[in-house]
Design a protein around this motif. Sequence first.
Motif, PDB file in Angstrom:
ATOM      1  N   CYS A  46       0.812  -1.225   0.000  1.00  0.00           N
ATOM      2  CA  CYS A  46       0.000   0.000   0.000  1.00  0.00           C
ATOM      3  C   CYS A  46       0.839   1.267   0.000  1.00  0.00           C
ATOM      4  O   CYS A  46       0.323   2.369  -0.188  1.00  0.00           O
ATOM      5  CB  CYS A  46      -0.960   0.004   1.181  1.00  0.00           C
ATOM      6  N   GLN A  70       2.529   2.581   2.558  1.00  0.00           N
ATOM      7  CA  GLN A  70       2.635   3.248   3.855  1.00  0.00           C
ATOM      8  C   GLN A  70       4.029   3.096   4.456  1.00  0.00           C
ATOM      9  O   GLN A  70       4.582   4.042   5.030  1.00  0.00           O
ATOM     10  CB  GLN A  70       1.568   2.672   4.812  1.00  0.00           C
ATOM     11  N   GLY A 113       7.488   5.251   8.051  1.00  0.00           N
ATOM     12  CA  GLY A 113       6.199   4.574   8.184  1.00  0.00           C
ATOM     13  C   GLY A 113       6.164   3.661   9.393  1.00  0.00           C
ATOM     14  O   GLY A 113       7.145   3.469  10.106  1.00  0.00           O
ATOM     15  N   CYS A 141       4.001  -4.127   7.364  1.00  0.00           N
ATOM     16  CA  CYS A 141       3.106  -2.979   7.326  1.00  0.00           C
ATOM     17  C   CYS A 141       1.800  -3.372   8.024  1.00  0.00           C
ATOM     18  O   CYS A 141       1.194  -4.388   7.671  1.00  0.00           O
ATOM     19  CB  CYS A 141       2.830  -2.563   5.881  1.00  0.00           C
ATOM     20  N   GLU A 150      -1.016  -2.004   7.743  1.00  0.00           N
ATOM     21  CA  GLU A 150      -2.163  -1.719   6.881  1.00  0.00           C
ATOM     22  C   GLU A 150      -2.406  -2.841   5.874  1.00  0.00           C
ATOM     23  O   GLU A 150      -3.499  -3.396   5.790  1.00  0.00           O
ATOM     24  CB  GLU A 150      -1.963  -0.380   6.154  1.00  0.00           C
TER      25      GLU A 150
END
Length: 225
Positions: A10, A12, A55, A77, A79
């Motif tokens: 994504c 991030q 991030g 991550c 997310e």
Amino acid sequence: MPTREAACHCGQLRLEVSGEPFAVSICNCLACQRRTGSAFGMQAGFKTDQVEVTGRFNDYLRVSDEADRKEHVFHFCPECGSQVFYTEPTEPDLVVVSVGSFADPSFPPPTESGYDSRRHPWVGLPDSIHRFSTELWDPVRPLYEAGRYAEAADRGRQLIDAHPAEGYLYYNTACCESLAGRTDEAVEHLRRAIEIWEGCRDMATADADFDPIRGDPSFQSLIRR
């Protein structure tokens, strides 16, 4: 100095990496297959001062199946769940980045293939990649650690018959034969190991497993050559 960017799915979690990796490898172990959802993992090693992380990430710690039982901390991550890099608590100056996270087909190719005995048979590798299958020795290690050197040597010879191109099998078997008092066999298998990889000569020079035969003229001749 080249600069590359690695990122999660994504975007991030991002890593800006400067300079070239000091190592690029693939790993065919079953854990890496599950970790990546692919046939193997491919990773590149960098020094911490080469990498800038931006991030948020979550961690998952896994202890290696290898003899060193080293801890690996995989960073994801939160997310999208992409695993972008990992670190090792015992190696604070090391950052290992998943090569796929660079999404760069021009990235330097790997030079090593670990757990090669577990490589999917359809995956072909160029001759320039050095193959390691140290996991083949795992069933023999308990015999060695228990001091049952003759039995370990016999198992080692069986492994050599099944995998004649694996230099470390010759070396480990030679160690067991030395400790079991089988001087001629130990020297011959060490000679074969050195033919496959010259570095075995230096290893044997300092390896205490060869102390029982260190004074033997054939061993001394092999080491000094």
